[in-house]
Write an enzyme that holds these catalytic residues in place. Structure first.
Site, PDB file in Angstrom:
ATOM      1  CG  HIS A   1      -1.831   1.138   1.298  1.00 17.66           C
ATOM      2  ND1 HIS A   1      -2.977   1.197   0.525  1.00 17.66           N
ATOM      3  CD2 HIS A   1      -1.782   2.304   1.988  1.00 17.66           C
ATOM      4  CE1 HIS A   1      -3.597   2.340   0.755  1.00 17.66           C
ATOM      5  NE2 HIS A   1      -2.889   3.034   1.634  1.00 17.66           N
TER       6      HIS A   1
ATOM      7  CD  GLU B   1       4.028   1.272  -3.966  1.00 18.20           C
ATOM      8  OE1 GLU B   1       3.497   0.242  -4.411  1.00 18.20           O
ATOM      9  OE2 GLU B   1       3.509   2.405  -4.108  1.00 18.20           O
TER      10      GLU B   1
HETATM   11  C1  GRF Z   1       0.883   0.490  -6.019  1.00 20.75           C
HETATM   12  O1  GRF Z   1       1.023   1.848  -5.691  1.00 20.75           O
HETATM   13  C2  GRF Z   1       0.469  -0.307  -4.817  1.00 20.75           C
HETATM   14  O2  GRF Z   1       0.996   0.167  -3.614  1.00 20.75           O
HETATM   15  C3  GRF Z   1      -1.027  -0.126  -4.813  1.00 20.75           C
HETATM   16  O3  GRF Z   1      -1.386  -0.164  -6.174  1.00 20.75           O
HETATM   17  C4  GRF Z   1      -0.285   0.264  -6.962  1.00 20.75           C
HETATM   18  C5  GRF Z   1      -0.004  -0.828  -7.952  1.00 20.75           C
HETATM   19  O4  GRF Z   1       0.986  -0.461  -8.879  1.00 20.75           O
HETATM   20  N1  GRF Z   1      -1.678  -1.139  -4.020  1.00 20.75           N
HETATM   21  P1  GRF Z   1       1.581  -1.534  -9.871  1.00 20.75           P
HETATM   22  O5  GRF Z   1       0.397  -2.169 -10.589  1.00 20.75           O
HETATM   23  O6  GRF Z   1       2.334  -2.546  -9.069  1.00 20.75           O
HETATM   24  O7  GRF Z   1       2.457  -0.777 -10.814  1.00 20.75           O
END
Ligand code: GRF
Length: 202
Positions: free
Chosen positions: A114, A179
């Site tokens: 998240h 992330e």
């Molecule tokens: C990310 O920002 C994640 O934290 C959220 O949705 C987004 C997904 O991005 N849950 P991706 O599809 O992995 O590029």
């Protein structure tokens, strides 16, 4: 040596976090293998990324609802994941809420990423929420999934400073960079600290 973790990744869209896992597994930065990628969206770039990496890519649509799955369809998700023998289910941008039968099928074995420092700013548009609130630091969180929305036990977090000139796009991009490091790090952490050596059992 700990066992290789077998992952099932669920993704609804772009799939950049999935890509981070694919790359980390390929370069052996994590002891994990992605057994299957499942999307609720036939156009998800995540499916294309999986196919490019020779990972089984499955689309299980649910046209009836936008943010949840019908019990039947949820059952198909569970059966598909079980058929690939996955140890850990990773929600990487999966835009559906899971219900008890799914959660109980993989107890303590479903994680989500998240884009905020939970418990602040759960739900949609977390980066916009952070900017509007005026926090000076945001970031990203990997947590276990339970019945709440983004409320399960926190596994790992990374902090991203909010800059005075930030827009939602700029902040989102900097959080996304973190992330991509955090998710593989969390998977490896779980492999080493949460699953036992012999069986992969908790
Ligand atoms: C990310 O920002 C994640 O934290 C959220 O949705 C987004 C997904 O991005 N849950 P991706 O599809 O992995 O590029």
């Amino acid at each position: 040596m700990k066992e290789t973790l077998k992952l099932g990744v669920l993704a609804s869209g772009r799939g950049s976090n999935l890509q981070a896992l694919i790359d980390a597994a390929y370069f052996e930065e994590i002891g994990a293998e992605i057994m299957v990628v499942i999307s609720d969206n036939p156009d998800a770039k995540a499916l294309e990324r999986a196919r490019n990496a020779d990972i089984p890519a499955v689309c299980i649509e649910c046209k009836k609802y936008r943010t949840k799955l019908t019990p039947d369809i949820e059952k198909t998700y569970v059966e598909t994941l079980k058929s690939y023998n996955v140890d850990l289910v990773v929600l990487a941008g999966f835009m559906r809420v899971l219900h008890d039968p799914f959660l109980k099928a993989f107890p303590g074995r479903i994680i989500n990423i998240h884009p905020s420092l939970l418990p602040a700013f759960p739900g949609l548009n977390a980066q916009k929420q952070a900017l509007e609130y005026g926090v000076k630091y945001s970031g990203c969180t990997v947590h276990f999934v339970d019945r709440t929305v983004d409320g399960g036990k926190i596994i790992k977090q990374r902090v991203v400073p909010v800059l005075p000139c930030d827009t939602e796009e700029l902040l989102s991009a900097r959080i996304l960079d973190e992330e991509h490091k955090l998710l593989p790090e969390a998977v490896e952490y779980l492999r080493n600290h949460y699953f036992t050596e012999e069986t992969g059992e908790r």
